[in-house]
Enzyme design. Structure first.
Site, PDB file in Angstrom:
ATOM      1  N   LYS A  20       0.831  -1.214   0.000  1.00  0.00           N
ATOM      2  CA  LYS A  20       0.000   0.000   0.000  1.00  0.00           C
ATOM      3  C   LYS A  20       0.863   1.261   0.000  1.00  0.00           C
ATOM      4  O   LYS A  20       0.626   2.183  -0.777  1.00  0.00           O
ATOM      5  CB  LYS A  20      -0.895  -0.010   1.246  1.00  0.00           C
ATOM      6  CG  LYS A  20      -1.496   1.325   1.585  1.00  0.00           C
ATOM      7  CD  LYS A  20      -2.245   1.328   2.898  1.00  0.00           C
ATOM      8  CE  LYS A  20      -1.407   1.491   4.138  1.00  0.00           C
ATOM      9  NZ  LYS A  20      -1.187   2.844   4.648  1.00  0.00           N
ATOM     10  N   ASN A  21       1.877   1.287   0.865  1.00  0.00           N
ATOM     11  CA  ASN A  21       2.643   2.529   1.028  1.00  0.00           C
ATOM     12  C   ASN A  21       3.640   2.776  -0.100  1.00  0.00           C
ATOM     13  O   ASN A  21       4.262   3.835  -0.155  1.00  0.00           O
ATOM     14  CB  ASN A  21       3.345   2.557   2.389  1.00  0.00           C
ATOM     15  CG  ASN A  21       2.345   2.784   3.517  1.00  0.00           C
ATOM     16  OD1 ASN A  21       1.184   3.126   3.268  1.00  0.00           O
ATOM     17  ND2 ASN A  21       2.778   2.576   4.749  1.00  0.00           N
ATOM     18  N   ARG A 119       0.840  14.154  13.403  1.00  0.00           N
ATOM     19  CA  ARG A 119       1.577  13.834  12.172  1.00  0.00           C
ATOM     20  C   ARG A 119       1.766  15.111  11.385  1.00  0.00           C
ATOM     21  O   ARG A 119       0.892  15.567  10.670  1.00  0.00           O
ATOM     22  CB  ARG A 119       0.851  12.751  11.384  1.00  0.00           C
ATOM     23  CG  ARG A 119       0.860  11.453  12.161  1.00  0.00           C
ATOM     24  CD  ARG A 119       0.155  10.368  11.434  1.00  0.00           C
ATOM     25  NE  ARG A 119       0.857   9.918  10.244  1.00  0.00           N
ATOM     26  CZ  ARG A 119       0.393   8.956   9.472  1.00  0.00           C
ATOM     27  NH1 ARG A 119      -0.734   8.361   9.761  1.00  0.00           N
ATOM     28  NH2 ARG A 119       1.061   8.577   8.399  1.00  0.00           N
ATOM     29  N   ASP A 302       5.144   0.450  12.059  1.00  0.00           N
ATOM     30  CA  ASP A 302       3.918  -0.177  11.551  1.00  0.00           C
ATOM     31  C   ASP A 302       3.774  -1.638  11.975  1.00  0.00           C
ATOM     32  O   ASP A 302       2.765  -2.276  11.677  1.00  0.00           O
ATOM     33  CB  ASP A 302       3.856  -0.071  10.013  1.00  0.00           C
ATOM     34  CG  ASP A 302       3.645   1.361   9.552  1.00  0.00           C
ATOM     35  OD1 ASP A 302       3.274   2.202  10.384  1.00  0.00           O
ATOM     36  OD2 ASP A 302       3.857   1.635   8.356  1.00  0.00           O
TER      37      ASP A 302
HETATM   38  N1  EPU Z   1       7.294  14.582  10.751  1.00  0.00           N
HETATM   39  C1  EPU Z   1       7.478  15.916  10.996  1.00  0.00           C
HETATM   40  N2  EPU Z   1       7.335  16.809   9.954  1.00  0.00           N
HETATM   41  C2  EPU Z   1       7.020  16.397   8.692  1.00  0.00           C
HETATM   42  C3  EPU Z   1       6.843  15.014   8.442  1.00  0.00           C
HETATM   43  C4  EPU Z   1       6.991  14.121   9.496  1.00  0.00           C
HETATM   44  O1  EPU Z   1       7.763  16.334  12.134  1.00  0.00           O
HETATM   45  O2  EPU Z   1       6.897  17.241   7.792  1.00  0.00           O
HETATM   46  C5  EPU Z   1       7.398  13.603  11.854  1.00  0.00           C
HETATM   47  C6  EPU Z   1       6.052  12.929  12.118  1.00  0.00           C
HETATM   48  O3  EPU Z   1       5.230  13.721  12.952  1.00  0.00           O
HETATM   49  C7  EPU Z   1       6.456  11.608  12.709  1.00  0.00           C
HETATM   50  C8  EPU Z   1       7.783  11.298  11.999  1.00  0.00           C
HETATM   51  O4  EPU Z   1       8.244  12.546  11.463  1.00  0.00           O
HETATM   52  O5  EPU Z   1       6.690  11.762  14.077  1.00  0.00           O
HETATM   53  C9  EPU Z   1       7.708  10.271  10.894  1.00  0.00           C
HETATM   54  O6  EPU Z   1       6.656  10.590  10.009  1.00  0.00           O
HETATM   55  P1  EPU Z   1       6.679  10.242   8.447  1.00  0.00           P
HETATM   56  O7  EPU Z   1       6.530  11.516   7.698  1.00  0.00           O
HETATM   57  O8  EPU Z   1       7.835   9.376   8.113  1.00  0.00           O
HETATM   58  O9  EPU Z   1       5.344   9.412   8.329  1.00  0.00           O
HETATM   59  P2  EPU Z   1       4.386   9.443   7.069  1.00  0.00           P
HETATM   60  O10 EPU Z   1       5.200   9.659   5.860  1.00  0.00           O
HETATM   61  O11 EPU Z   1       3.236  10.337   7.344  1.00  0.00           O
HETATM   62  C10 EPU Z   1       4.560   6.919   6.445  1.00  0.00           C
HETATM   63  C11 EPU Z   1       3.586   5.778   6.298  1.00  0.00           C
HETATM   64  C12 EPU Z   1       3.103   5.372   7.669  1.00  0.00           C
HETATM   65  C13 EPU Z   1       4.299   4.961   8.517  1.00  0.00           C
HETATM   66  C14 EPU Z   1       5.322   6.106   8.575  1.00  0.00           C
HETATM   67  C15 EPU Z   1       6.595   5.750   9.301  1.00  0.00           C
HETATM   68  C16 EPU Z   1       2.624   6.178   4.127  1.00  0.00           C
HETATM   69  C17 EPU Z   1       1.452   6.569   3.307  1.00  0.00           C
HETATM   70  N3  EPU Z   1       2.483   6.195   5.444  1.00  0.00           N
HETATM   71  O12 EPU Z   1       3.829   7.971   7.062  1.00  0.00           O
HETATM   72  O13 EPU Z   1       2.253   4.236   7.488  1.00  0.00           O
HETATM   73  O14 EPU Z   1       3.899   4.650   9.824  1.00  0.00           O
HETATM   74  O15 EPU Z   1       5.669   6.517   7.237  1.00  0.00           O
HETATM   75  O16 EPU Z   1       7.194   4.652   8.732  1.00  0.00           O
HETATM   76  O17 EPU Z   1       3.648   5.803   3.586  1.00  0.00           O
HETATM   77  C18 EPU Z   1       0.531   2.730   8.031  1.00  0.00           C
HETATM   78  O18 EPU Z   1       0.698   2.199   6.918  1.00  0.00           O
HETATM   79  O19 EPU Z   1      -0.172   2.214   8.940  1.00  0.00           O
HETATM   80  C19 EPU Z   1       1.194   4.003   8.312  1.00  0.00           C
HETATM   81  C20 EPU Z   1       0.808   4.806   9.310  1.00  0.00           C
END
Ligand code: EPU
Length: 415
Positions: A20-21, A119, A302
């Site tokens: 999915k991701n 997030r 995850d």
């Molecule tokens: N963060 C910031 N600023 C930003 C972006 C992120 O402070 O601009 C912080 C977040 O608040 C968090 C950390 O950095 O504490 C990591 O967040 P990240 O941006 O890596 O998460 P994401 O990209 O929103 C993706 C997956 C998530 C997975 C995370 C971590 C997708 C669509 N989602 O989320 O997947 O948990 O990376 O690996 O790729 C899931 O599939 O259940 C899921 C939540």
């Protein structure tokens, strides 16, 4: 809701679906070109359906059939992604970079509040601003304008998976070279890079956290196969580790779950890897573990919830530290209702086991928590009813069917 009669051992093989991701940013990258794409091995889960609806709203002609998405966005009808389409998924943020890059304009509904913590998306906005976009947050929309994005040298202040993906996609159509430092290294990003390279984008990534992109135009359409879902795979590997189970997971990439396999072995569970098949022999005696979530190649956040359920059956005290999200322990409350002994202090959960679990009505708060609760239901005595099960179907393709194939008694009912 999902109804489970617990206590049936799991035996047999289960196949892994597409990630999915990985599929989500790959579908968003279709915005970078007006050509036709065929993306194979796309999991049929709710988050993917949401992304397809959002792309159709923007002008995509799309057909999703048995894992194959055929899609083309010949022209953009509107630059606005409304909340009613993307409310249930945070992946709408992935449309921001490619939309700005293709059209110079984007109005994307703010990603909804997420139950796993705060997030943020400030890195996405900061990076795009440095590329020359004017961005403001207004009336629950991120509104951006950029006549032409230009290449930048940007260091992420923290590791972000979708942040890396967003800036990477935008950089493909920006003017000049972009150097992204401090990038996430999740396999989904490697897969996105391979799709973008197939489209003709010039990207150099040496496996470390630096990605260089030479921006250009005229990207082509291609056929691409999405990598297997390492989190789904990990969920079934964990399921195999409970006493009495014997599960072979097929079609995944063992290298993407090395850290999980080590953790399972450390807890006394026998894991055999044979090509793309991994067999897990449930252990009668599970040893306690200390686990800490980290960006890839560390232990994935995850899989934290599912691992928590497994460790309720370990002999002694286990500790799980969640370093990525600040509110990702909500499953522990529900597992506690089933009889688990878990105490959460800040970013660390302390699990004392083994405790027998008993079936009861429980509430799924988020996607991975719901998987953890299903695992709890499978080993619990009596009947478990998981409410708010839509969370599960956001990201797991055919989970009840796959578990039934292993011998579980599980069915989905209308809530
Ligand atoms: N963060 C910031 N600023 C930003 C972006 C992120 O402070 O601009 C912080 C977040 O608040 C968090 C950390 O950095 O504490 C990591 O967040 P990240 O941006 O890596 O998460 P994401 O990209 O929103 C993706 C997956 C998530 C997975 C995370 C971590 C997708 C669509 N989602 O989320 O997947 O948990 O990376 O690996 O790729 C899931 O599939 O259940 C899921 C939540």
């Amino acid at each position: 809701m999902i109804r489970i009669q617990g206590g049936r051992p799991l035996h047999g093989s289960v196949a892994v679906s597409g990630a999915k991701n990985a599929a989500l940013p790959e579908l968003a990258s279709v915005l970078l070109s007006d050509r036709s794409f065929k993306i194979r091995n796309v999991p049929d889960v709710a988050d993917i359906r949401v992304m397809l609806r959002a792309l159709e709203g923007l002008g995509a002609e799309a057909d999703f059939n048995e894992g194959d998405v055929e899609i083309r966005i010949p022209g953009i009808n509107t630059c606005s992604v409304p909340p009613e389409i993307v409310r249930t998924s945070r992946a709408s943020i992935l449309l921001l970079g490619p939309l700005l890059a293709r059209t110079g304009e984007a109005r994307v509904s703010l990603p909804g509040g997420c139950p796993i913590g705060d997030r943020k998306f400030d890195f996405h906005l900061e990076g795009l601003r440095r590329m020359g976009a004017r961005i403001r947050v207004e009336d629950d929309f991120i509104v951006g304008r950029a006549p032409r994005l230009r290449g930048i040298d940007y260091t992420f202040p923290g590791v972000s998976v979708t942040g890396t993906e967003n800036l990477l996609m935008a950089a493909c159509l920006a003017e000049g070279e972009t150097i992204l430092r401090g990038c996430a290294r999740e396999p989904e990003i490697g897969d996105l890079i391979s799709l973008l390279r197939g489209m003709g984008a010039q990207i150099v990534s040496e496996g470390n956290d630096v990605i260089r992109v030479q921006g250009g135009s005229g990207l082509a359409g291609i056929t691409h196969r999405v990598i297997p879902d390492r989190i789904e795979m990990g969920t079934y590997l964990i399921a195999g580790g409970f006493p009495g189970n014997d599960v072979t997971v097929e079609g995944g990439d063992p290298d993407a779950v090395t850290i999980l396999i080590s953790a399972l072995r450390e807890s006394g569970i026998r894991v055999e890897s044979n090509g793309n098949a991994i067999r897990v022999h449930g252990a009668d005696r599970i040893l306690p573990l200390n686990v800490e979530t980290e960006p890839f190649p560390g232990f994935p956040t995850d899989l934290q919830a599912q691992m928590t359920t497994l460790l309720t059956q370990a002999e002694g005290e286990s500790r799980i530290k969640e370093n990525i999200f600040d509110n990702r322990f909500q499953h522990t409350v529900e597992l506690g209702r089933m009889g688990a002994s878990i105490c959460v202090d800040g970013d660390t959960a302390c699990i004392n086991g083994p405790t027998p679990l008993r079936g009861c009505p429980i509430h799924a708060t988020d996607l991975r928590a719901s998987a953890a609760l299903v695992l709890g239901g499978l080993i619990a005595s009596g009947e478990t009813v998981v409410r708010n099960a839509d969370q599960l179907f956001r990201g797991y393709e055919n989970l009840p069917e796959k578990l039934r194939g292993l011998g579980a008694q599980i069915r989905v009912e209308k809530e």
